[in-house]
Motif scaffolding. Structure first.
Motif, short mmCIF file in Angstrom:
data_model
loop_
_atom_site.label_atom_id
_atom_site.label_comp_id
_atom_site.label_asym_id
_atom_site.label_seq_id
_atom_site.Cartn_x
_atom_site.Cartn_y
_atom_site.Cartn_z
N PRO A 45 0.85 -1.20 0.00
CA PRO A 45 0.00 0.00 0.00
C PRO A 45 0.88 1.24 0.00
O PRO A 45 2.01 1.23 0.50
CB PRO A 45 -0.79 -0.11 1.31
CG PRO A 45 -0.62 -1.53 1.76
CD PRO A 45 0.68 -2.00 1.22
N PRO A 46 0.40 2.34 -0.55
CA PRO A 46 1.19 3.58 -0.50
C PRO A 46 1.29 4.09 0.93
O PRO A 46 0.37 3.92 1.73
CB PRO A 46 0.39 4.54 -1.39
CG PRO A 46 -1.02 4.01 -1.36
CD PRO A 46 -0.88 2.52 -1.25
N ALA A 47 2.41 4.70 1.25
CA ALA A 47 2.60 5.26 2.58
C ALA A 47 1.71 6.48 2.76
O ALA A 47 1.36 7.17 1.80
CB ALA A 47 4.07 5.63 2.79
N GLY A 48 1.34 6.74 4.02
CA GLY A 48 0.53 7.91 4.32
C GLY A 48 -0.66 7.63 5.19
O GLY A 48 -1.19 8.52 5.84
N ASN A 49 -1.10 6.38 5.22
CA ASN A 49 -2.23 5.97 6.04
C ASN A 49 -1.88 4.63 6.67
O ASN A 49 -2.17 3.58 6.13
CB ASN A 49 -3.50 5.87 5.21
CG ASN A 49 -4.72 5.44 6.03
OD1 ASN A 49 -4.61 5.14 7.22
ND2 ASN A 49 -5.87 5.38 5.39
N VAL A 50 -1.22 4.69 7.83
CA VAL A 50 -0.65 3.47 8.39
C VAL A 50 -1.72 2.49 8.83
O VAL A 50 -1.55 1.27 8.67
CB VAL A 50 0.31 3.81 9.55
CG1 VAL A 50 -0.44 4.34 10.76
CG2 VAL A 50 1.14 2.58 9.93
N GLY A 89 6.96 10.02 7.60
CA GLY A 89 6.61 10.75 8.80
C GLY A 89 5.29 10.34 9.42
O GLY A 89 4.84 10.97 10.38
N THR A 90 4.68 9.29 8.89
CA THR A 90 3.41 8.83 9.44
C THR A 90 3.59 8.23 10.82
O THR A 90 2.75 8.40 11.71
CB THR A 90 2.78 7.77 8.51
OG1 THR A 90 2.87 8.22 7.16
CG2 THR A 90 1.32 7.54 8.87
N TYR A 106 3.40 3.55 17.62
CA TYR A 106 4.45 4.21 16.85
C TYR A 106 4.01 5.56 16.28
O TYR A 106 4.58 6.03 15.29
CB TYR A 106 4.92 3.29 15.73
CG TYR A 106 5.63 2.06 16.25
CD1 TYR A 106 6.91 2.16 16.77
CD2 TYR A 106 5.01 0.82 16.24
CE1 TYR A 106 7.57 1.04 17.26
CE2 TYR A 106 5.66 -0.31 16.73
CZ TYR A 106 6.94 -0.19 17.24
OH TYR A 106 7.60 -1.31 17.73
N ALA A 107 3.03 6.18 16.89
CA ALA A 107 2.58 7.50 16.43
C ALA A 107 3.76 8.46 16.37
O ALA A 107 4.62 8.48 17.26
CB ALA A 107 1.49 8.04 17.35
N SER A 108 3.81 9.28 15.35
CA SER A 108 4.95 10.18 15.17
C SER A 108 4.89 11.38 16.10
O SER A 108 5.85 12.13 16.23
CB SER A 108 5.01 10.67 13.72
OG SER A 108 3.81 11.34 13.37
N THR A 109 3.74 11.62 16.74
CA THR A 109 3.61 12.71 17.69
C THR A 109 3.08 12.16 19.00
O THR A 109 2.54 11.07 19.06
CB THR A 109 2.64 13.79 17.17
OG1 THR A 109 1.36 13.20 16.94
CG2 THR A 109 3.17 14.41 15.89
#
Length: 210
Positions: free
Chosen positions: A76-81, A145-146, A199-202
C-alpha cells in the motif's frame, strides 16, 4: 500464454508437489522416497527427476508454493498506516488460512530434530521474503513521517505476531480451530490500530529507562 507442453509440465509439477506434501505428512520426510512420490502423483520417475533432482529441491518447491505470491503484491502507498496495515494484515491472514501453510509447518516441526535444513529452507525461502516486504512498508511509513519506528524489524514482528497468534498458531494444536471472516477483520484492525498508537509520530514517548 504458455504453450501446451509448458502447461502440461506445470500441471505435473503441481501434482508432484501435492503428492509430496501428503506423503511427507503421512510417512515423514525421511521415509518418503521420490519413487513413492512419483507413484502417488501419477507421473514417471523420469518426469519427477527432471522437475526435482532431489527431495531437498522438492521441499523447497513446497515452501515456494505455500508462500507463493505472498510478497509479490504491491505494498500500500505510505501515508495511512492504519489503512495500509489493514491491507497487509488481511493478506497475511489469508495466506495463513491456506491449508498448505498448516501442512508446511507441521512437516517442518515434525522433522526439525533430524532435518534442521527444512526449517532453514522454510525460513529463508518463505518467511523472510514476506517479512522483508512488511518491514519495507513500515520503513516507508517512517520515512513519510506517518510513524516513528526506530526498529522496523521488531515492529514487523510485533504486527505479524498479533495476527498469527490468533489466526494461525492454534490450528497446529486444535484441528477444529476456525476463525470467522468477521473475527479475522477484527483481529487485523485491532493490530493495525495498536501499531498506529504505539508508533505515532507525535505524542508522549516512553523513556528508555521505563
Amino acid at each position: 500464454m504458455p504453450t501446451y507442453h509448458q502447461r502440461v509440465a506445470q500441471e505435473k509439477r503441481a501434482l508432484i508437489v501435492t503428492a509430496a506434501t501428503a506423503l511427507f505428512l503421512e510417512s515423514g520426510y525421511d521415509r518418503t522416497s521420490l519413487a513413492r512420490i512419483a507413484e502417488r502423483s501419477g507421473v514417471s520417475r523420469a518426469t519427477l527427476f527432471k522437475q526435482f533432482p532431489s527431495k531437498a529441491a522438492l521441499f523447497d518447491a513446497i515452501v515456494t508454493e505455500s508462500w507463493s505470491r505472498a510478497d509479490e503484491k504491491d505494498p500500500p502507498p505510505a501515508g495511512n498506516v492504519i489503512g495500509g496495515l489493514g491491507i497487509i494484515g488481511r493478506r497475511y491472514a489469508e495466506l495463513l488460512s491456506r491449508p498448505q501453510m498448516t501442512d508446511l509447518f507441521r512437516i517442518v516441526i515434525a522433522e526439525l530434530p533430524r532435518f534442521p535444513e527444512l526449517a532453514h529452507a522454510q525460513f529463508a525461502h518463505g518467511k523472510m521474503p514476506y517479512f522483508e516486504s512488511v518491514r519495507g512498508y513500515l520503513m516507508a511509513e517512517h520515512e513519510a513521517g506517518t510513524v516513528r519506528i526506530e526498529d522496523p524489524e521488531l515492529a514487523a514482528t510485533q504486527f505479524l505476531g498479533m495476527i498469527s497468534n490468533y489466526v494461525f498458531w492454534p490450528t497446529l494444536l486444535l484441528p477444529d480451530w476456525k476463525v470467522s471472516t468477521e473475527r479475522v477483520t477484527q483481529v487485523v484492525d485491532e493490530a493495525a490500530r495498536t501499531m498506529a498508537a504505539r508508533y505515532a509520530s507525535t505524542g508522549p514517548r516512553s523513556s528508555t529507562n521505563d
